[in-house]
Design a protein around this motif. Structure first.
Motif, mmCIF file in Angstrom:
data_model
loop_
_atom_site.group_PDB
_atom_site.id
_atom_site.type_symbol
_atom_site.label_atom_id
_atom_site.label_comp_id
_atom_site.label_asym_id
_atom_site.label_seq_id
_atom_site.Cartn_x
_atom_site.Cartn_y
_atom_site.Cartn_z
ATOM 1 N N ILE A 606 0.833 -1.201 0.000
ATOM 2 C CA ILE A 606 0.000 0.000 0.000
ATOM 3 C C ILE A 606 0.869 1.253 0.000
ATOM 4 C CG2 ILE A 606 -1.910 -1.174 1.140
ATOM 5 C CD1 ILE A 606 -1.047 0.189 3.755
ATOM 6 N N GLY A 607 2.175 1.048 -0.259
ATOM 7 C CA GLY A 607 3.135 2.137 -0.216
ATOM 8 C C GLY A 607 4.032 1.989 0.999
ATOM 9 N N ASP A 608 5.267 2.464 0.878
ATOM 10 C CA ASP A 608 6.203 2.359 1.990
ATOM 11 C C ASP A 608 7.187 3.522 1.928
ATOM 12 O OD1 ASP A 608 7.985 1.707 -0.066
ATOM 13 O OD2 ASP A 608 7.812 -0.435 0.286
ATOM 14 N N ALA A 609 8.272 3.417 2.691
ATOM 15 C CA ALA A 609 9.248 4.510 2.755
ATOM 16 C C ALA A 609 9.957 4.728 1.429
ATOM 17 C CB ALA A 609 10.270 4.215 3.863
ATOM 18 N N LYS A 610 10.089 3.679 0.635
ATOM 19 C CA LYS A 610 10.762 3.803 -0.658
ATOM 20 C C LYS A 610 9.885 4.514 -1.690
ATOM 21 C CE LYS A 610 13.543 -0.414 -0.217
ATOM 22 N NZ LYS A 610 13.805 -1.758 -0.804
ATOM 23 N N SER A 611 8.598 4.220 -1.628
ATOM 24 C CA SER A 611 7.677 4.779 -2.627
ATOM 25 C C SER A 611 6.257 4.686 -2.099
ATOM 26 C CB SER A 611 7.796 4.013 -3.951
ATOM 27 O OG SER A 611 6.777 4.385 -4.843
ATOM 28 N N SER A 612 5.432 5.627 -2.492
ATOM 29 C CA SER A 612 4.020 5.583 -2.111
ATOM 30 C C SER A 612 3.208 4.674 -3.032
ATOM 31 C CB SER A 612 3.432 7.003 -2.147
ATOM 32 O OG SER A 612 3.520 7.535 -3.469
ATOM 33 N N GLN A 613 3.867 4.060 -4.002
ATOM 34 C CA GLN A 613 3.165 3.252 -4.995
ATOM 35 C C GLN A 613 2.528 2.018 -4.359
ATOM 36 O OE1 GLN A 613 2.672 3.866 -8.481
ATOM 37 N NE2 GLN A 613 1.155 2.315 -7.930
ATOM 38 N N ALA A 614 1.234 1.810 -4.652
ATOM 39 C CA ALA A 614 0.508 0.635 -4.185
ATOM 40 C C ALA A 614 0.247 -0.311 -5.351
ATOM 41 C CB ALA A 614 -0.820 1.053 -3.553
ATOM 42 N N SER A 615 0.006 -1.580 -5.041
ATOM 43 C CA SER A 615 -0.443 -2.536 -6.050
ATOM 44 C C SER A 615 -1.843 -2.153 -6.504
ATOM 45 C CB SER A 615 -0.464 -3.959 -5.478
ATOM 46 O OG SER A 615 0.613 -4.727 -5.928
ATOM 47 N N GLY A 616 -2.103 -2.325 -7.790
ATOM 48 C CA GLY A 616 -3.419 -2.012 -8.324
ATOM 49 C C GLY A 616 -3.675 -2.790 -9.590
ATOM 50 N N ALA A 617 -4.692 -2.375 -10.330
ATOM 51 C CA ALA A 617 -5.096 -3.103 -11.536
ATOM 52 C C ALA A 617 -3.952 -3.234 -12.527
ATOM 53 C CB ALA A 617 -6.282 -2.396 -12.196
ATOM 54 N N TYR A 618 -3.130 -2.197 -12.643
ATOM 55 C CA TYR A 618 -2.000 -2.210 -13.560
ATOM 56 C C TYR A 618 -0.732 -2.745 -12.898
ATOM 57 C CZ TYR A 618 -4.863 1.242 -16.109
ATOM 58 O OH TYR A 618 -5.870 1.893 -16.762
ATOM 59 N N ILE A 619 -0.432 -2.206 -11.737
ATOM 60 C CA ILE A 619 0.891 -2.372 -11.138
ATOM 61 C C ILE A 619 0.890 -3.477 -10.091
ATOM 62 C CG2 ILE A 619 2.583 -1.221 -9.630
ATOM 63 C CD1 ILE A 619 1.994 1.339 -11.230
ATOM 64 N N PHE A 620 1.900 -4.327 -10.172
ATOM 65 C CA PHE A 620 2.152 -5.367 -9.183
ATOM 66 C C PHE A 620 3.312 -4.900 -8.317
ATOM 67 C CE2 PHE A 620 4.482 -9.677 -8.738
ATOM 68 C CZ PHE A 620 3.978 -9.885 -7.464
ATOM 69 N N ARG A 621 3.043 -4.798 -7.028
ATOM 70 C CA ARG A 621 4.117 -4.416 -6.105
ATOM 71 C C ARG A 621 3.899 -5.125 -4.775
ATOM 72 N NH1 ARG A 621 5.875 0.751 -2.767
ATOM 73 N NH2 ARG A 621 8.089 0.222 -2.592
ATOM 74 N N PRO A 622 4.530 -6.286 -4.569
ATOM 75 C CA PRO A 622 4.399 -6.960 -3.280
ATOM 76 C C PRO A 622 5.182 -6.220 -2.204
ATOM 77 C CG PRO A 622 5.990 -8.102 -4.646
ATOM 78 C CD PRO A 622 5.413 -6.998 -5.496
ATOM 79 N N ASP A 623 4.775 -6.400 -0.964
ATOM 80 C CA ASP A 623 5.475 -5.694 0.097
ATOM 81 C C ASP A 623 6.677 -6.476 0.624
ATOM 82 O OD1 ASP A 623 4.393 -7.687 1.670
ATOM 83 O OD2 ASP A 623 3.526 -6.339 3.159
ATOM 84 N N SER A 624 6.919 -7.666 0.036
ATOM 85 C CA SER A 624 8.048 -8.470 0.461
ATOM 86 C C SER A 624 8.479 -9.376 -0.682
ATOM 87 C CB SER A 624 7.670 -9.321 1.685
ATOM 88 O OG SER A 624 8.683 -10.276 1.972
ATOM 89 N N PHE A 625 9.759 -9.732 -0.686
ATOM 90 C CA PHE A 625 10.280 -10.680 -1.675
ATOM 91 C C PHE A 625 9.708 -12.075 -1.451
ATOM 92 C CE2 PHE A 625 13.426 -13.879 -2.894
ATOM 93 C CZ PHE A 625 13.682 -13.535 -4.224
ATOM 94 N N ASN A 626 9.406 -12.419 -0.203
ATOM 95 C CA ASN A 626 8.955 -13.766 0.149
ATOM 96 C C ASN A 626 7.441 -13.812 0.282
ATOM 97 O OD1 ASN A 626 11.619 -14.956 0.443
ATOM 98 N ND2 ASN A 626 11.816 -13.677 2.282
ATOM 99 N N PRO A 627 6.776 -14.618 -0.526
ATOM 100 C CA PRO A 627 5.325 -14.762 -0.380
ATOM 101 C C PRO A 627 4.989 -15.628 0.828
ATOM 102 C CG PRO A 627 6.111 -16.261 -2.061
ATOM 103 C CD PRO A 627 7.302 -15.454 -1.623
ATOM 104 N N LEU A 628 3.748 -15.557 1.267
ATOM 105 C CA LEU A 628 3.282 -16.319 2.421
ATOM 106 C C LEU A 628 2.667 -17.629 1.956
ATOM 107 C CD1 LEU A 628 1.613 -13.343 4.310
ATOM 108 C CD2 LEU A 628 3.871 -14.327 4.720
#
Length: 973
Positions: A606-628
């Motif tokens: 949902i955004g972090d210190a590096k960027s405010s960019q969140a995952s959405g319909a276009y953009i994939f941005r996980p909050d971690s390299f490791n999935p659960l």
């Protein structure tokens, strides 16, 4: 010949007036055309075309290009004969000729990541056909124009080249790629669209537009813009000509600094602009006048109204040597943490529906040809294939199948496809009645994916017609929802077919809700001849309580803790502790591979210190390299049948994931893992769900994905072929579109997975690969759609998606022998049509036919009948393709010859004309621009016909598609 004059020794600035009209995005197609729902977005396409045509009439120097034929077709049908004649003059008659130019020419500007080549070709052909019919040769587009799609496919460049385009311009590419190209002055180059087709046959000159598809900053003069107009009255206090002229000359020189010739292009327009074309043209007239006036003061800038084809012509005349690109333009990022790789999976249900709709459209097209006029008007009423053709064409738009539209627009796309299905179902019913000689009540079960069908759940006796659109005989596992426990099935010759009744899973019942009531599924293996059908009869047996108890006892004996599934070709082993796949063995090749497959989910950022960019319909941005990990263990049970040798079902502890592994007795598959997936968000986290396959293969950061279902491209983790990548998103930045398959290999073994729809995929760690199945997000990614990608589903609990993957394990040199034909069989699967009740002869004295094939003989395994469709009242469209690449298969990567005159048994081909891929130009008349790619080589003009072969004996080389218009004569009335 109609291009405007340029000036030698000057910097010629080609102004291209244009509008970009999305065929649905924030509003539906209808809303955009009519200009309704302007509270969402102010846009009305009909007013754009009205206004532009009026302006073009007023001045012979003005130009305009138009792209989206889906809108133009609607507008054209509303015009008077007088307006139509004026438009025809603007396109192809002096003194107006060339002032209105059609560019690209497809029904829409399609997506390039999640589209299949069959659907791309069809939607482009639909637009071409309209233009050719109404405007002749001057209506034929010469330049491809994909200014808005989010990344660009090499296969798409190959298709465009084969359609006869001279060049290709686009607006979006990775920000790092663009920066490198500007520094190296490689904004324009030759793109080699295929490694299989002889250069320059699939070569396409390609240019990156400087401003995306927008005008230069501060020079937008549409009603939707806020830039000041050119005020050229010196008596005015706000006189600004000198300022604007100076600014324009400076940006023209700056742009010329990153391009190679004394010609540059500027797009003057943007989304849904030119509703009041006078605003644009009045200011551009002043801009041209005042900038060109500075030539008397020593300026070298010359501005003119132009078009992409006229600009391309000037580049060709420059006779420069151009660099060659051989990879593609994926993935696309517009910033360090902004990779547009989420849309590879967004709206997976719509992606599957689009794929199924193309399958049914090809069935509809074929049967329209096979049954002729009786298909369009028969015992079930009037029908047409155009409704589904148009709906499918609209669905290819880069904000449709991509999944990047608002929810109500996605619903509208699905509604249009459903309307097309309804029309084609009538056509298919009419055609089968004509070809079989039987009129009967016909039923299409549209909910078989959730084991629901009212007819089979209630009827004691019914027939199953299996229509096969492939040019080879296929065997198919038919699964029908039932409420009985014992049935007999007979084939077209009256022979009994083995069958099995299996329980419907609890999870399937939960998903389907009130759509059906079946407690069981009847499973049997059916075969259908090439380009034909077979009819099977199903009857329910009388049951008593003893039989019912015996059947239940037999079912229970199939449940156990067996840890293997096996058929003649493969053995799949499951871990006794986790219940997950642990090894696959190819029994024929004597190879085995330890493997683990499981489901994971990435937390959506949902955004972090590096960027405010969140995952959405276009953009994939996980909050971690490791999935659960969704679940470490699975509850398992085994069902053994004579048709499906064994069936291993894994139900995850979490109720939002279910997996089934099937192995059929006859299939050469390592397994078919089917999955049910949803993404609950009660924990307030957006979820991006993946299926990951882990192996010990040494893959050296390399994996392979297909391009639009055809050629395979090598991918390397954290690497780009044409610039040094600064990787900022190690997961999202390594995702690529997977339209039909992904695989990894070492020197000996290859593990391949086929998908049933377009998905995003990657290899994040050596020896593994993953496919994204589903996405549900709680935040918008701020790329215009302005709502989260959170599909509610039927009951507002999160959309449930059912899909499947098909696994192959084989030696590297033999894998294509399996995955190429199997991919076509999945993409062009048989169509099931059910009927019950009394049967009547189509006409008196006609003998009924229970098995039918329209081919005199099956096509070779490496040849696919891509298209068989009605073209007009007198001719049909036929496309044949070689479906293997060079060197891909020892057995099948060879040229193959097919005699079209002898191919069909139901009709005779009486004449053939070979056409371009888009069927809008005779192949022997095709002429494309030649380009120089090395200093010592003269430009090579593509040759499209050797003239050495008989027109009926067609030789196909690897990955070649050949297109024909044919006249036919039916052999049976």
């Amino acid at each position: 010949q109609s291009c405007p004059a340029t000036k030698a020794g000057k910097l010629n600035v080609h102004l291209v007036p244009h509008t970009h009209d999305d065929v649905g995005w924030l509003k539906t197609v209808d809303q955009y055309f009519y200009g309704s729902r302007n509270e969402i977005q102010h846009a009305g396409v009909q007013y754009i075309l009205d206004s532009v045509v009026s302006q073009l009439q007023s001045d012979p120097t003005k130009r305009f290009i138009y792209v989206e034929i889906a809108f133009f077709y609607r507008w054209w049908r509303m015009q008077t004969d007088q307006i139509k004649q004026t438009v025809k003059q603007l396109v192809n008659e002096a003194p107006f000729k060339g002032r209105l130019e059609f560019i690209n020419g497809g029904w829409c500007m399609n997506d390039e990541a999640s589209t299949h080549y069959n659907s791309i070709i069809d939607q482009m052909t639909l637009g071409f056909q309209f233009l050719q019919y109404n405007f002749g040769d001057c209506g034929r587009p010469r330049v491809a124009w994909h200014i808005d799609p989010f990344g660009h496919s090499r296969e798409h460049a190959s298709l465009f080249a084969q359609m006869g385009f001279d060049g290709f311009f686009f607006g979006r590419l990775d920000y790092q790629d663009k920066r490198a190209r500007e520094m190296q002055k490689e904004m324009e180059q030759l793109w080699r669209g295929s490694v299989n087709l002889e250069p320059p046959f699939a070569d396409l000159f390609t240019g990156v537009l400087p401003n995306g598809y927008n005008p230069p900053s501060s020079l937008c003069w549409d009603g939707s813009c806020s830039d000041p107009p050119i005020m050229d009255d010196k008596d005015l206090e706000d006189y600004n000509v000198d300022q604007i002229v100076k600014y324009f000359i400076s940006i023209a020189h700056a742009q010329a600094g990153v391009y190679r010739t004394n010609h540059i292009i500027m797009t003057m327009g943007s989304d849904f602009q030119y509703e009041n074309a006078n605003l644009w043209y009045k200011n551009m007239d002043k801009l041209i006048k005042h900038v060109n006036a500075q030539q008397s003061n020593g300026s070298n800038v010359n501005v003119l109204y132009s078009t992409p084809s006229c600009y391309l012509s000037e580049l060709n005349k420059a006779n420069l040597t151009w660099s060659v690109k051989t990879d593609d333009f994926f993935p696309y990022a517009d910033g360090p943490h902004q990779f547009w790789t989420g849309y590879f999976t967004s709206r997976p249900a719509l992606k599957r529906y689009e794929r199924m709709s193309n399958n049914f459209l090809q069935v509809c097209n074929q049967l329209e040809v096979l049954a002729g006029s009786k298909s369009r008007e028969g015992p079930f009423g009037k029908a047409d294939s155009f409704t589904l053709k148009e709906a499918m064409a609209v669905a290819q738009h880069h904000d449709a199948v991509s999944g990047t539209e608002k929810q109500h627009v996605a619903d509208d796309y699905a509604k249009r496809l459903a309307a097309g299905w309804s029309r084609c179902q009538v056509l298919v019913s009419n055609a089968l009645a004509s070809l079989s000689g039987i009129k009967q009540n016909v039923h299409f079960c549209n909910y078989l994916n959730v084991s629901a069908c009212r007819l089979t759940e209630a009827a004691s006796n019914f027939t199953v017609v299996l229509y096969n659109p492939l040019p080879r005989r296929v065997t198919w596992n038919v699964r029908l929802p039932m409420n009985g426990t014992s049935y007999t099935v007979t084939d077209p010759k009256g022979k009994t077919v083995p069958n099995k009744v299996m329980q419907v899973s609890a999870f399937t019942k939960q998903v389907r809700q009130d759509k059906g009531s079946a407690v069981n599924e009847l499973v049997f293996q059916a075969a259908a001849p090439a380009l034909g059908f077979s009819t099977y009869s199903v009857s329910r047996l009388t049951e008593d309580s003893l039989w019912r108890r015996l059947a239940q006892r037999a079912q229970k004996t199939q449940l156990g803790d067996s840890l293997q599934l096996q058929n003649e070709y493969y053995k799949v082993t499951f871990d006794s502790d986790t219940g997950l796949v642990s090894q696959i063995e190819n029994l024929h090749k004597g190879i085995n591979l330890p493997i683990t497959q499981n489901f994971y989910w990435y937390n959506a950022s949902i955004g972090d210190a590096k960027s405010s960019q969140a995952s959405g319909a276009y953009i994939f941005r996980p909050d971690s390299f490791n999935p659960l990990l969704i679940s470490k263990t699975a509850k398992t049970y085994v069902v053994k049948t004579r048709i499906i040798k064994k069936k291993k079902k894994k139900k995850k502890k979490k109720k939002w994931q279910d997996n089934v592994v099937n192995i059929s007795n006859s299939d050469r598959l390592a397994g078919t893992p089917s999955y049910l997936s949803t993404a609950p968000c009660r924990d307030r986290w957006g979820k991006e769900i993946i299926s990951r396959f882990k192996t010990p293969l040494q893959t050296n950061a390399t994996f392979y994905t297909d391009a639009n279902g055809r050629e395979i491209l090598q991918r390397r983790r954290d690497y780009r072929a044409t610039w040094k990548l600064e990787q900022t998103e190690p997961v999202a930045g390594n995702y690529y579109p997977v339209n039909s398959r992904i695989y990894i290999k070492d020197g000996k073994q290859q593990l391949t997975v086929l998908t049933d729809r377009s998905q995003g995929g990657s290899s994040i760690m050596d020896g593994s690969f993953e496919l994204m199945l589903h996405r549900r997000l709680l935040y918008d990614d701020h790329r215009g759609v302005d709502e989260p990608l959170s599909e509610p589903g039927d009951y507002n609990v999160g959309l449930v998606v059912r899909g499947k993957h098909i696994l192959f394990l084989d030696t590297v040199d033999a894998s294509a022998d399996l995955h190429r034909p199997q991919a076509q069989q999945e993409f062009m699967s048989p169509q099931i049509v059910l009927s019950t009740g009394q049967q009547y002869p189509y006409w008196m004295g006609l003998k009924s036919v229970k098995e039918f094939s329209a081919l005199a003989e099956e096509l070779p395994r490496n040849v696919h009948l891509l298209t068989l469709a009605q073209w007009d009242a007198k001719s049909v469209l036929i496309r044949l393709e070689h479906q293997f690449e060079k060197g891909e298969s020892t057995n099948y990567s060879q040229p193959v010859t097919v005699d079209l005159m002898k191919l069909f048994s139901h009709f005779m081909v009486t004449s053939l004309v070979e056409m371009s891929l888009g069927a809008n130009e005779k192949k022997d008349a095709m002429k494309r621009m030649a380009w120089r790619v090395t200093e010592d080589q003269e430009p090579v003009e593509p040759r499209f016909s050797s003239g050495r072969e008989s027109i009926s004996a067609i030789t196909l080389k690897p990955m070649e598609i050949r297109t024909f218009l044919a006249t036919i004569q039916y052999l049976y009335s």
